[in-house]
Motif scaffolding. Structure first.
Motif, PDB file in Angstrom:
ATOM      1  N   PRO A   1       0.831  -1.218   0.000  1.00 14.76           N
ATOM      2  CA  PRO A   1       0.000   0.000   0.000  1.00 14.76           C
ATOM      3  C   PRO A   1       0.863   1.265   0.000  1.00 14.76           C
ATOM      4  O   PRO A   1       1.981   1.279   0.544  1.00 14.76           O
ATOM      5  N   GLU A   2       0.357   2.311  -0.599  1.00 20.26           N
ATOM      6  CA  GLU A   2       1.095   3.586  -0.641  1.00 20.26           C
ATOM      7  C   GLU A   2       1.478   4.074   0.744  1.00 20.26           C
ATOM      8  O   GLU A   2       2.543   4.653   0.942  1.00 20.26           O
ATOM      9  N   THR A   3       0.608   3.844   1.706  1.00 23.89           N
ATOM     10  CA  THR A   3       0.856   4.359   3.055  1.00 23.89           C
ATOM     11  C   THR A   3       2.069   3.716   3.714  1.00 23.89           C
ATOM     12  O   THR A   3       2.603   4.257   4.693  1.00 23.89           O
ATOM     13  N   GLU A   4       2.513   2.568   3.190  1.00 29.78           N
ATOM     14  CA  GLU A   4       3.649   1.871   3.790  1.00 29.78           C
ATOM     15  C   GLU A   4       4.994   2.373   3.271  1.00 29.78           C
ATOM     16  O   GLU A   4       6.027   2.145   3.908  1.00 29.78           O
ATOM     17  N   TRP A   5       4.994   3.063   2.118  1.00 32.72           N
ATOM     18  CA  TRP A   5       6.272   3.397   1.487  1.00 32.72           C
ATOM     19  C   TRP A   5       7.125   4.364   2.306  1.00 32.72           C
ATOM     20  O   TRP A   5       8.351   4.201   2.377  1.00 32.72           O
ATOM     21  N   PRO A   6       6.567   5.384   2.951  1.00 30.62           N
ATOM     22  CA  PRO A   6       7.432   6.235   3.777  1.00 30.62           C
ATOM     23  C   PRO A   6       8.168   5.456   4.858  1.00 30.62           C
ATOM     24  O   PRO A   6       9.343   5.722   5.153  1.00 30.62           O
ATOM     25  N   LYS A   7       7.516   4.457   5.463  1.00 30.42           N
ATOM     26  CA  LYS A   7       8.172   3.638   6.481  1.00 30.42           C
ATOM     27  C   LYS A   7       9.272   2.783   5.862  1.00 30.42           C
ATOM     28  O   LYS A   7      10.354   2.627   6.435  1.00 30.42           O
TER      29      LYS A   7
END
Length: 379
Positions: A177-183
C-alpha cells in the motif's frame, strides 16, 4: 516473467510520494559539459566478476567451482583480451574477494570491491561489510581499490521490504500500500546509514553503493558517498531518453555517475526485460528449464551492449561495468533448448561444462556475439 515495468512503477511511485527526483536539465547539461572537458579519451567498459554469493546459511556459494589457476586465467582474459580498466568483484567469500582483487591489481585492473550476503540478518550483513572493508583497505594503494557498500539492500537485506526472501520481496512489491512506502524508505535509509558508518570506519578510500536505477537510487542520500552508483538496466527507444534519465541522478547530487551493472540476457526481448531477464528460467522445475516461447538471441544482447557502451561514453559516466563477464552457474547446452540456461545469462561468454548438471564440473568459455561487440568498443 515478473514484470520489471510493474516492479519499477511501484518503486518510482514511492519516490514521488516523498518528493524525490531530478533537478533541472540545464544544470545537468552544464555539469555534463564540464565532465566532458575533464574526461580524456573514450570510455572503456569494465565488467562484473562473480566470485559466488551465499544465499541461505548452510547452502553452497552460487559459484561452486573455484581455484587460483581458473581465477588467474579469467582475470588475464579481462585485462588483456577485453582491455577492461576496472572490474566490480562481488561475492560473499571474503577470501575469494581478496584473491580476485590481488589478481586484478597485478594485471593493472582497478577494483570495486562489493561484498554480498543475501537474506541474512542485518547485523550479519553489517559485520560482513566491516570485515570486507578492512580487507580492501589492506589491499588499497591510492585510488586502485574502491569499496561498494553492498547491492540493492532494499531487496537483498531483510527487514526493509516485507518478505522472507529476496524473491518474496520482488514478487510482493506491487501489492504494498502507498501508506507503507514512507516507512519502508525510512528503514532503508536507516540501514544504509549504518552500512556507511561501518564502511568508513574501516576503509579510507572512495566508496559508493550498488543501487537500482529507478528504485533505491532515488531514495539514497548520495552525499554520504563519493560516487552515485547505479545498477542500470533501463531501456529506452532514444538516446535523448537515456540522457534525461541519467540527468535525474547527475543534477540532484553533482557527483560522478558510476554504472556498476548494465547489460541484458541472451534472448529476444532481453533488452527490454533488463534486470528481470533471469526470470525466463523456471527454477521450480527439477531440473530447471527455460520457460516456453523464449528464443535464444545473441544478436539482441550484442546490439544492446554496444548501444549502452556508446550511451555511457556520450554521457561521460565515470565508468561502466557489464554484468557479467562469465556465468558458470548458467551453463550453455547446445543440444537442448529447454536446458540452455545461458539464455538467462548476462555474460559475454558461454560456459560449457564437461558435465552439464555438475556445478563443480570443469568448463570452457566460448565467446558470444556480445563478447565481440564489447571488445570492438574497448579497442
Amino acid at each position: 516473467m515478473i514484470s520489471r515495468q510493474g516492479f519499477l512503477r511501484s518503486l518510482v511511485g514511492a519516490a514521488a510520494l516523498l518528493g524525490m527526483g531530478g533537478g533541472t536539465a540545464a544544470a545537468s547539461g552544464q555539469r555534463r559539459a564540464a565532465e566532458a572537458g575533464a574526461a580524456a579519451g573514450r570510455l572503456r567498459g569494465g565488467v562484473c566478476y562473480d566470485t559466488g554469493v551465499l544465499h541461505a546459511a548452510g547452502e553452497p556459494l552460487s559459484r561452486v567451482r573455484w581455484n587460483r589457476h581458473l581465477l588467474e586465467r579469467e582475470i588475464r582474459t579481462i585485462a588483456a583480451e577485453l582491455r577492461c580498466p576496472s572490474i566490480t568483484a562481488f561475492g560473499s567469500d571474503l577470501g575469494r574477494l581478496a584473491e580476485t582483487t590481488d589478481a586484478a591489481l597485478r594485471n593493472g585492473v582497478q577494483v570495486f570491491v562489493q561484498p554480498r550476503l543475501y537474506d541474512h540478518p542485518q547485523e550479519e550483513v553489517l559485520a560482513h561489510l566491516a570485515e570486507a572493508a578492512r580487507a580492501a583497505e589492506r589491499q588499497r594503494t591510492g585510488d586502485n581499490v574502491k569499496f561498494v557498500t553492498g547491492c540493492e539492500h532494499f531487496l537483498f537485506t531483510p527487514g526493509i521490504l516485507p518478505g522472507a526472501t529476496f524473491l518474496d520481496r520482488i514478487r510482493g512489491v506491487e501489492s504494498i500500500p502507498e501508506t507503507e512506502w514512507p516507512k519502508i524508505i525510512g528503514r532503508f535509509r536507516e540501514f544504509l546509514g549504518r552500512a556507511v558508518d561501518v564502511t568508513r570506519r574501516e576503509f579510507r578510500g572512495k566508496i559508493t553503493y550498488g543501487s537500482a536505477a529507478g528504485a533505491d537510487a532515488l531514495w539514497t542520500d548520495w552525499s554520504l558517498f563519493d560516487f552515485v552508483g547505479l545498477d542500470y538496466y533501463e531501456h529506452f527507444a532514444t538516446d535523448a531518453e537515456y540522457t534525461a534519465d541519467l540527468d535525474r541522478y547527475r543534477s540532484r547530487w553533482n557527483k560522478p555517475l558510476m554504472v556498476l551493472e548494465f547489460g541484458c540476457c541472451t534472448f529476444t526481448g532481453a533488452a527490454e526485460a533488463g534486470g528481470m531477464g533471469w526470470d525466463v528460467v523456471d527454477f521450480e522445475a527439477d531440473p530447471p528449464v527455460i520457460k516456453p516461447g523464449i528464443v535464444r538471441d545473441e544478436r539482441e544482447q550484442a546490439d544492446h551492449v554496444a548501444r549502452m557502451l556508446r550511451v555511457f561514453d556520450q554521457e561521460k559516466v565515470a565508468g561502466a561495468h557489464l554484468y557479467s563477464v562469465i556465468s558458470p552457474d548458467l551453463p550453455h547446452n547446445p543440444t537442448c533448448r529447454d536446458r540452455d540456461l545461458d539464455i538467462a545469462a548476462y555474460s559475454l561468454f558461454k560456459a560449457v561444462r564437461e558435465r552439464f548438471d555438475d556445478e563443480s564440473s570443469p568448463y570452457r568459455l566460448e565467446p558470444k556475439q556480445s563478447y565481440h561487440a564489447f571488445k570492438r568498443h574497448n579497442r
